[in-house]
Scaffold this motif. Structure first.
Motif, PDB file in Angstrom:
ATOM      1  N   MET A 153       0.745  -1.213   0.014  1.00  0.00           N
ATOM      2  CA  MET A 153      -0.034   0.154   0.040  1.00  0.00           C
ATOM      3  C   MET A 153       0.985   1.229  -0.087  1.00  0.00           C
ATOM      4  SD  MET A 153      -2.933  -1.321   2.633  1.00  0.00           S
ATOM      5  CE  MET A 153      -3.790   0.246   2.636  1.00  0.00           C
ATOM      6  N   VAL A 154       2.198   1.065   0.529  1.00  0.00           N
ATOM      7  CA  VAL A 154       3.113   2.367   0.394  1.00  0.00           C
ATOM      8  C   VAL A 154       2.644   3.343   1.209  1.00  0.00           C
ATOM      9  CG1 VAL A 154       4.592   3.492  -0.968  1.00  0.00           C
ATOM     10  CG2 VAL A 154       3.583   1.444  -1.917  1.00  0.00           C
ATOM     11  N   ARG A 155       2.019   3.015   2.479  1.00  0.00           N
ATOM     12  CA  ARG A 155       1.314   4.062   3.167  1.00  0.00           C
ATOM     13  C   ARG A 155       2.786   4.330   4.534  1.00  0.00           C
ATOM     14  NH1 ARG A 155      -4.112   5.633   2.849  1.00  0.00           N
ATOM     15  NH2 ARG A 155      -5.056   4.215   1.430  1.00  0.00           N
ATOM     16  N   PRO A 156       2.658   5.621   4.884  1.00  0.00           N
ATOM     17  CA  PRO A 156       3.509   6.188   5.804  1.00  0.00           C
ATOM     18  C   PRO A 156       3.126   5.542   7.196  1.00  0.00           C
ATOM     19  CG  PRO A 156       2.103   7.829   5.244  1.00  0.00           C
ATOM     20  CD  PRO A 156       1.715   6.908   4.369  1.00  0.00           C
ATOM     21  N   LEU A 157       4.124   5.719   8.015  1.00  0.00           N
ATOM     22  CA  LEU A 157       4.024   5.121   9.187  1.00  0.00           C
ATOM     23  C   LEU A 157       2.971   6.010  10.321  1.00  0.00           C
ATOM     24  CD1 LEU A 157       4.814   3.133  11.548  1.00  0.00           C
ATOM     25  CD2 LEU A 157       6.713   4.752  12.180  1.00  0.00           C
ATOM     26  N   GLN A 158       3.157   7.266   9.648  1.00  0.00           N
ATOM     27  CA  GLN A 158       1.757   8.061  10.315  1.00  0.00           C
ATOM     28  C   GLN A 158       0.558   7.794  10.182  1.00  0.00           C
ATOM     29  OE1 GLN A 158       3.078  10.615  12.443  1.00  0.00           O
ATOM     30  NE2 GLN A 158       0.744  11.095  13.043  1.00  0.00           N
ATOM     31  N   ASP A 159       0.279   7.155   8.919  1.00  0.00           N
ATOM     32  CA  ASP A 159      -1.105   6.625   8.953  1.00  0.00           C
ATOM     33  C   ASP A 159      -1.432   5.567  10.068  1.00  0.00           C
ATOM     34  OD1 ASP A 159      -0.950   8.142   6.988  1.00  0.00           O
ATOM     35  OD2 ASP A 159      -1.476   6.949   5.155  1.00  0.00           O
ATOM     36  N   LEU A 160      -0.555   4.750  10.340  1.00  0.00           N
ATOM     37  CA  LEU A 160      -0.772   3.727  11.307  1.00  0.00           C
ATOM     38  C   LEU A 160      -0.951   4.396  12.716  1.00  0.00           C
ATOM     39  CD1 LEU A 160      -0.734   0.735  12.019  1.00  0.00           C
ATOM     40  CD2 LEU A 160       1.532   0.782  12.370  1.00  0.00           C
ATOM     41  N   ILE A 161       0.049   5.430  12.982  1.00  0.00           N
ATOM     42  CA  ILE A 161      -0.247   5.833  14.329  1.00  0.00           C
ATOM     43  C   ILE A 161      -1.577   6.721  14.411  1.00  0.00           C
ATOM     44  CG2 ILE A 161       0.824   7.920  15.515  1.00  0.00           C
ATOM     45  CD1 ILE A 161       3.570   7.518  14.644  1.00  0.00           C
ATOM     46  N   GLU A 162      -1.962   7.337  13.260  1.00  0.00           N
ATOM     47  CA  GLU A 162      -3.341   8.104  13.401  1.00  0.00           C
ATOM     48  C   GLU A 162      -4.483   7.108  13.428  1.00  0.00           C
ATOM     49  OE1 GLU A 162      -3.580  10.494  10.080  1.00  0.00           O
ATOM     50  OE2 GLU A 162      -2.081  11.903  10.747  1.00  0.00           O
ATOM     51  N   PHE A 163      -4.418   5.782  12.860  1.00  0.00           N
ATOM     52  CA  PHE A 163      -5.175   4.844  12.700  1.00  0.00           C
ATOM     53  C   PHE A 163      -4.887   3.509  13.304  1.00  0.00           C
ATOM     54  CE2 PHE A 163      -8.373   2.005  10.648  1.00  0.00           C
ATOM     55  CZ  PHE A 163      -9.407   2.397  11.280  1.00  0.00           C
ATOM     56  N   PRO A 164      -4.618   3.150  14.669  1.00  0.00           N
ATOM     57  CA  PRO A 164      -4.165   1.947  15.086  1.00  0.00           C
ATOM     58  C   PRO A 164      -5.082   0.938  15.001  1.00  0.00           C
ATOM     59  CG  PRO A 164      -4.687   3.373  16.941  1.00  0.00           C
ATOM     60  CD  PRO A 164      -4.849   4.423  15.774  1.00  0.00           C
ATOM     61  N   ARG A 165      -6.544   1.009  14.875  1.00  0.00           N
ATOM     62  CA  ARG A 165      -7.342   0.089  14.626  1.00  0.00           C
ATOM     63  C   ARG A 165      -6.939  -0.551  13.298  1.00  0.00           C
ATOM     64  NH1 ARG A 165     -11.991   0.323  17.798  1.00  0.00           N
ATOM     65  NH2 ARG A 165     -11.977   2.115  19.283  1.00  0.00           N
TER      66      ARG A 165
END
Length: 638
Positions: free
Chosen positions: A551-563
């Protein structure tokens, strides 16, 4: 020496019985009371005054008996019998005074006579011991026949006790052990006294003394050998004393019953407890006991379990077959099979033999009030039979009132009962209330406490200082959860308390920190989604790899949406990502994964429509919300 008695009232001692009879038990039977009364006759006072100024051994008083000082003191120290009739009357002259004094002297001249003794007798308690007894009871105890019988019985008991001590010492038992054991055998001492008295009617023993007959009876009873055998089987002298006193007849019956108990796997340290608490076991035949054991084996209680069951609930052997059959039927009618019944009896034997059938039925009916069927109660009791040992009034009702205070309704109580029935068996003040107060101390509101307990009933069964507090401290110090968020974390996911710190929580925290997430950010992620720390690493790794590499998503996306980690990789992430690539649209993780498939497809169509309108010059991408990003370049750029 002059007497000044004319300045005082004359003290006159009057007997309770004006006609005393010589009796060796007179000091115990005669109770005299006295009271002061002034002489109303002036002539009597003058006569007394004149007599006080001349020696007492004058000719006028030569007929009066002399008394020692000890006897005079006895006259004054005798207890007062309030129930005795009063013989006080007016003293009108010196003749009446002299007559009264003579009667007193004649009666108490017998006070120093000794009570007849005989060989083997022991000292009887003095009369002073009876002083605290009520007057009515004292009169009954001090009657001639009762007192003689009581003294005789006490003497015989003492002789029997000493004879038994000698027999035990001859059997290689220590002095202290023999003394302690004999002191706990009052019923057996009476049996020895009766048996020795009965032997006197046998010609062979008629010429023997009581001591010899008591010794013969003790030897024939076999008590010495029995005591040594019971002591060898790990019984204490209090247990041995109780067992011997409980045996109604032949003492060898105790050994036969004990040998049978050992044959059904009752261990030696439990033999004494079973013999004492099993009720009328010593009055039953071995065939009856075998029938009880065989019936239990037939209904699922294994033979190798039998010793454990009997040791924990000896009352089972005290039941009649009718009572036992009715109790077994009570449980089988609730849907239990033989396997469930056998394991229930093994887990908690008191559920079968300790409580009355009426009490068991009332507890089952109370459990049904939570909305449970008869079969549900049967499964519940098979899983947690300790519920039968709980009191409705003392344990269940106070607990339900306490839970209702925190907003837990009947459905919530039913869930707590089914998920963790042990909560209904623990003490509320010492086990439940401290943990609820801990939730209040860390900031959990009262209206949220009920949800915590219903969501995770096991929270109330964990140790506060060994389990709950260490987990909370770990979350605040090692996982980055702030003090203001810790109540939210526990309220949202109380199951964290049940996780192992070393095997689960610490491993997950290290994994997230290894991804480059700062400790403060990790604490915020946990506050938003506490379940993050309960996932297995094997589940987290492939999802994170797909997020970063495909998906080539940044780590910040994961921090903002841990679900993100809560969704299935194969069923949701991959299909929806491929659909977005195919339609050249992109969403934030929150809008990509949340919602149903219909909602997601509608969201994709709306994004395609916005892009079409933008390409036709009828719209502006900036005019739309940030829910979706329209991809106008080649799909390979995704």
């Amino acid at each position: 020496m002059q007497c000044h008695c004319h300045h005082h009232h004359l003290t006159v001692l009057l007997p309770s019985n004006p006609n005393p009879t010589p009796n060796p038990l007179l000091p115990l039977q005669r109770v005299v009371h006295y009271r002061k009364r002034p002489l109303r006759s002036s002539s009597s006072l003058r006569a007394l005054h004149s007599n006080c100024h001349q020696p007492f051994d004058s000719a006028a008083d030569s007929d009066l008996p002399r008394h020692s000082r000890r006897q005079n003191a006895l006259l004054l120290l005798l207890p007062t019998d309030e129930g005795a009739p009063s013989y006080l009357r007016e003293q009108q002259g010196d003749d009446e005074d002299e007559l009264t004094r003579k009667k007193i002297a004649e009666e108490y001249s017998l006070a120093t006579r000794r009570v007849p003794r005989f060989p083997g007798s022991i000292d009887f308690p003095p009369a002073g011991i009876l002083d605290p007894v009520s007057p009515d009871l004292r009169r009954v105890l001090l009657s001639d026949d009762d007192l003689t019988l009581k003294r005789t019985l006490e003497v015989r008991r003492g002789v029997a006790a000493e004879t038994l001590k000698d027999a035990l010492r001859a059997g290689k038992l220590s002095i202290n052990y023999s003394t302690n054991l004999v002191s706990r055998l009052p019923e057996f001492m009476d049996r020895v006294v009766i048996g020795a008295a009965a032997l006197k009617g046998v010609p062979e023993f008629a010429h023997m003394s009581f001591n010899a007959r008591a010794k013969s009876y003790i030897q024939s009873s076999g008590i010495v050998a029995l005591v040594k055998w019971l002591k060898h089987n790990h019984m204490t002298y209090p247990q041995i004393g109780k067992i011997i006193c409980m045996c109604p007849g032949d003492l060898q019956l105790v050994r036969r019953i004990a040998e049978w108990l050992k044959s059904v796997y009752v261990k030696g340290e439990s033999l004494g407890i079973v013999l004492i608490k099993a009720g009328p076991i010593l009055e039953r035949s071995l065939d009856t006991l075998e029938e009880i054991v065989n019936y239990l084996q037939k209904n699922g209680v294994r033979k190798e379990w039998m010793g454990f069951v009997i040791s924990r609930c000896p009352q089972v052997l005290g039941l009649t077959m009718e009572e036992l059959e009715s109790r077994v039927k009570f449980y089988l009618d609730m849907g239990m099979n033989e396997k469930d019944f056998g394991t229930m009896v093994y887990d908690y034997p008191r559920a079968l033999g300790f409580f009355s059938l009426e009490e068991m039925a009332s507890k089952v009916q109370y459990l049904k009030e939570f909305g449970l069927s008869t079969e549900d109660v049967g499964r519940l009791l098979a899983f947690k039979p300790q519920l039968m040992g709980c009191s409705i009034e003392e344990r269940w009702k106070p607990l339900l009132k306490y839970l209702y205070y925190f907003g837990i309704q009947r459905d919530g109580m039913k869930r707590i009962l089914l998920v963790k029935p042990m909560i209904f068996c623990v003490d509320m003040e010492t086990t439940i209330a401290p943990k609820v107060r801990f939730l209040q101390d860390i900031g959990v509101k009262n209206e949220a406490i009920g949800g915590v307990l219903v969501k995770f009933p096991s929270f109330l069964t964990y140790s506060l200082y060994k389990k709950i507090r260490p987990v909370v401290i770990f979350l605040m110090t090692k996982a980055g959860v702030s003090q203001k968020d810790i109540a939210k974390v526990i309220a949202l996911d109380p199951q964290l308390v049940g996780c192992s710190i070393s095997k689960k929580l610490e491993v997950n925290v290290k994994y997230f920190l290894s991804l480059g997430i700062h400790l403060q950010s990790l604490g915020e992620m946990i506050a938003d989604f506490p379940m993050l720390l309960r996932y297995n690493i094997e589940i987290l790794r492939p999802k994170y790899r797909y997020l970063r590499r495909v998906m080539v998503r940044p780590l910040q996306d994961l921090i903002e949406f841990p679900r993100f980690f809560s969704y299935s990789l194969d069923d949701r992430m991959i299909p929806r990502h491929e659909l977005m690539v195919e339609n050249r649209v992109n969403f934030k993780l929150r809008y990509m994964l949340a919602g149903s498939d219909e909602d997601f497809n509608q969201r994709v169509q709306d994004a395609i429509e916005r892009r079409r309108r933008f390409e036709s010059g009828h719209g502006n991408l900036d005019a739309y919300d940030g829910e979706a990003s329209v991809i106008v370049s080649d799909s390979s750029s995704l």
